[in-house]
Design a protein around this motif. Structure first.
Motif, PDB file in Angstrom:
ATOM      1  N   ILE A  93       0.992  -1.240   0.182  1.00  0.00           N
ATOM      2  CA  ILE A  93      -0.041   0.017  -0.062  1.00  0.00           C
ATOM      3  C   ILE A  93       0.938   1.344  -0.112  1.00  0.00           C
ATOM      4  O   ILE A  93       0.620   2.170  -0.750  1.00  0.00           O
ATOM      5  CB  ILE A  93      -0.848  -0.048   1.265  1.00  0.00           C
ATOM      6  N   HIS A  94       1.899   1.127   0.928  1.00  0.00           N
ATOM      7  CA  HIS A  94       2.759   2.521   0.932  1.00  0.00           C
ATOM      8  C   HIS A  94       4.214   2.063   1.544  1.00  0.00           C
ATOM      9  O   HIS A  94       4.283   1.132   1.970  1.00  0.00           O
ATOM     10  CB  HIS A  94       2.194   3.642   1.691  1.00  0.00           C
TER      11      HIS A  94
ATOM     12  N   HIS B 150       7.677   4.097   3.147  1.00  0.00           N
ATOM     13  CA  HIS B 150       8.302   5.074   3.833  1.00  0.00           C
ATOM     14  C   HIS B 150       9.864   4.882   3.756  1.00  0.00           C
ATOM     15  O   HIS B 150      10.203   3.715   4.364  1.00  0.00           O
ATOM     16  CB  HIS B 150       7.651   5.598   5.314  1.00  0.00           C
TER      17      HIS B 150
ATOM     18  N   THR C 252      13.303   0.924  -3.713  1.00  0.00           N
ATOM     19  CA  THR C 252      11.628   0.765  -3.605  1.00  0.00           C
ATOM     20  C   THR C 252      11.335   0.266  -5.171  1.00  0.00           C
ATOM     21  O   THR C 252      10.269  -0.740  -4.964  1.00  0.00           O
ATOM     22  CB  THR C 252      11.210   2.129  -3.521  1.00  0.00           C
TER      23      THR C 252
ATOM     24  N   ARG D  11       7.427  12.591  -3.022  1.00  0.00           N
ATOM     25  CA  ARG D  11       6.350  11.205  -3.091  1.00  0.00           C
ATOM     26  C   ARG D  11       6.408  10.780  -4.419  1.00  0.00           C
ATOM     27  O   ARG D  11       6.756  11.436  -5.508  1.00  0.00           O
ATOM     28  CB  ARG D  11       5.143  11.978  -2.786  1.00  0.00           C
TER      29      ARG D  11
ATOM     30  N   GLU E  49       4.571   7.996  -6.812  1.00  0.00           N
ATOM     31  CA  GLU E  49       3.442   6.899  -7.093  1.00  0.00           C
ATOM     32  C   GLU E  49       3.838   5.750  -8.119  1.00  0.00           C
ATOM     33  O   GLU E  49       4.181   5.929  -9.239  1.00  0.00           O
ATOM     34  CB  GLU E  49       2.341   7.886  -7.734  1.00  0.00           C
TER      35      GLU E  49
ATOM     36  N   SER F   4      -1.479   2.891  -7.548  1.00  0.00           N
ATOM     37  CA  SER F   4      -1.726   3.966  -6.504  1.00  0.00           C
ATOM     38  C   SER F   4      -0.993   3.693  -5.320  1.00  0.00           C
ATOM     39  O   SER F   4      -0.903   4.314  -3.959  1.00  0.00           O
ATOM     40  CB  SER F   4      -3.097   4.244  -6.097  1.00  0.00           C
ATOM     41  N   VAL F   5       0.198   2.741  -5.374  1.00  0.00           N
ATOM     42  CA  VAL F   5       1.122   2.547  -4.081  1.00  0.00           C
ATOM     43  C   VAL F   5       1.943   3.770  -4.098  1.00  0.00           C
ATOM     44  O   VAL F   5       2.560   4.322  -5.043  1.00  0.00           O
ATOM     45  CB  VAL F   5       1.636   1.449  -4.439  1.00  0.00           C
ATOM     46  N   ALA F   6       2.005   4.283  -2.963  1.00  0.00           N
ATOM     47  CA  ALA F   6       3.013   5.449  -2.769  1.00  0.00           C
ATOM     48  C   ALA F   6       3.957   5.309  -1.988  1.00  0.00           C
ATOM     49  O   ALA F   6       3.989   4.583  -1.047  1.00  0.00           O
ATOM     50  CB  ALA F   6       1.806   6.666  -2.196  1.00  0.00           C
ATOM     51  N   ALA F   7       5.177   5.837  -2.244  1.00  0.00           N
ATOM     52  CA  ALA F   7       6.387   6.007  -1.602  1.00  0.00           C
ATOM     53  C   ALA F   7       6.869   7.271  -1.168  1.00  0.00           C
ATOM     54  O   ALA F   7       6.696   8.291  -1.962  1.00  0.00           O
ATOM     55  CB  ALA F   7       7.551   5.377  -2.352  1.00  0.00           C
ATOM     56  N   MET F   8       6.837   7.489   0.228  1.00  0.00           N
ATOM     57  CA  MET F   8       7.193   8.951   0.819  1.00  0.00           C
ATOM     58  C   MET F   8       8.622   8.668   1.137  1.00  0.00           C
ATOM     59  O   MET F   8       8.970   7.898   2.024  1.00  0.00           O
ATOM     60  CB  MET F   8       6.289   9.104   1.984  1.00  0.00           C
TER      61      MET F   8
END
Length: 363
Positions: A174-175, A177, A218, A250, A252, A256-260
């Motif tokens: 999902i995400h 960090h 990532t 950020r 994407e 819609s998997v997001a990496a911050m």
């Protein structure tokens, strides 16, 4: 579930890519090392030496004193850059490792390609996507193999983390960090007259130098390429005038998997990678540096496993992979086309930092 987790951590440092036994290698790949800075002296050359598949035979640098210092007391042949580019000692090496300032990679890769030598080029591949594209084309036109030095991709702990994600232990990602920071002028050098602070040589500082670690790692773990990016940069210390000192961005990915991600060249030394999914979470902390013991934590439901990882020499793993794949004529995974995605994404993050808008990435 616990049994399956155990299967994944058994022989944690195994080389899942290796098919050729080290003791079967009579003639390792001979490397010309381009760039004789601290990273080469302290990490690359020891890594080459530790690898059963490679050996260093030639070294060159614009700094003649650095060449002398590296070659002194060894069997290395030290030559000036013009002699290397002219191919005067080309019979002494099979492949070329380029570890010079970003904006100078292309000239040395061009020389290696003209000589028909395989190339291992440090990341980022060049100081701009245009020059990176040219670098890739030079190697393709000469039909010479090109690998880019993403050492996290050959680090066993990152490969085991990817195994877990691929096996579905976190469910659907999902995400992400990720963070990486260091006090560049303290940990690496106190000298402010250095190429990372020159935008013409580096292409940028925090993003280009260390932002590429969370970005590419990532991508590797998720096995996906970014579709959009946004970011901010800031500079406070006068030594970083003209380049980015800190950055957050950020990324994407499909679905819609997001990496911050956050990176800094002037903050407390730290690094961490956390991937959360619909069913679990994996955390690597510390994540990206080449000299630290690390712990991999896996959580799913009521199961938690912490693996204290025995450190490997990351540069040994990288050079072993490079040499092994040349000897077995196996294609590299982190090749030039793979690295171009990072070059374009970094440029887009800088664009977003200037405009304040998210930037879509296209082929």
């Amino acid at each position: 579930m616990e049994t399956r987790l155990g299967e994944y951590v058994d022989e944690f440092t195994r080389r899942d890519w290796q098919t050729l036994p080290p003791d079967a290698v009579e003639d390792p790949v001979r490397l010309a090392v381009v760039g004789a800075g601290w990273f080469t002296a302290e990490w690359a050359l020891p890594g080459i030496e530790r690898s059963a598949f490679t050996e260093a035979t030639v070294v060159t640098d614009v700094d003649a004193d650095a060449v002398d210092a590296v070659a002194s007391g060894t069997d290395l042949t030290g030559v000036p850059p013009e002699a290397f580019r002219a191919g005067e000692v080309a019979e002494e090496y099979d492949a070329v490792y380029v570890a010079t300032p970003n904006a100078t990679h292309l000239q040395y890769v061009e020389a290696a390609a003209k000589q028909g030598k395989a190339v291992l080029c440090e990341k980022p591949m060049e100081a701009s996507p245009e020059r990176a594209e040219r670098l890739v084309e030079v190697c393709e036109d000469a039909s010479v193999p090109l690998m880019v030095g993403y050492r996290m991709q050959t680090d066993p702990v990152v490969r085991r983390l990817k195994d877990l994600v691929d096996a579905g232990f976190v469910g659907d990602p999902i995400h992400v960090h990720a963070t990486m920071s260091q006090t560049m002028l303290g940990e690496l050098t106190g000298d402010t007259d250095q190429w990372r602070l020159d935008p013409d040589l580096s292409g940028g500082c925090a993003l280009m130098d260390i932002g590429i670690y969370p970005l590419n790692t990532t991508r590797f773990v998720l096995d996906a390429d970014p579709v959009a990016v946004s970011g901010h940069t800031r500079t406070e210390h006068e030594a970083f005038e003209g380049v980015d000192e800190h950055a957050d961005f950020r990324v994407e990915f499909p679905g819609s998997v997001a990496a911050m991600c956050t990176v800094s060249q002037n903050a407390t030394h730290a690094s961490r990678l956390e991937i959360s999914g619909t069913e679990g979470r994996v955390v690597l902390d510390p994540a990206f540096y080449e000299r630290e013991e690390r712990e991999l934590s896996v959580e799913r439901g009521d199961v938690r496993m912490d693996v204290e990882v025995d450190p490997v020499h990351q540069l040994e793993e990288e050079f072993a992979y490079f040499g092994h794949h040349l000897l077995t004529e196996t294609p590299f995974h982190p090749d030039g086309r793979h690295a171009l995605v990072d070059s374009r994404a970094l440029e887009a993050i800088y664009e977003s930092a200037e405009t304040g808008e998210s930037v879509r990435l296209t082929e």
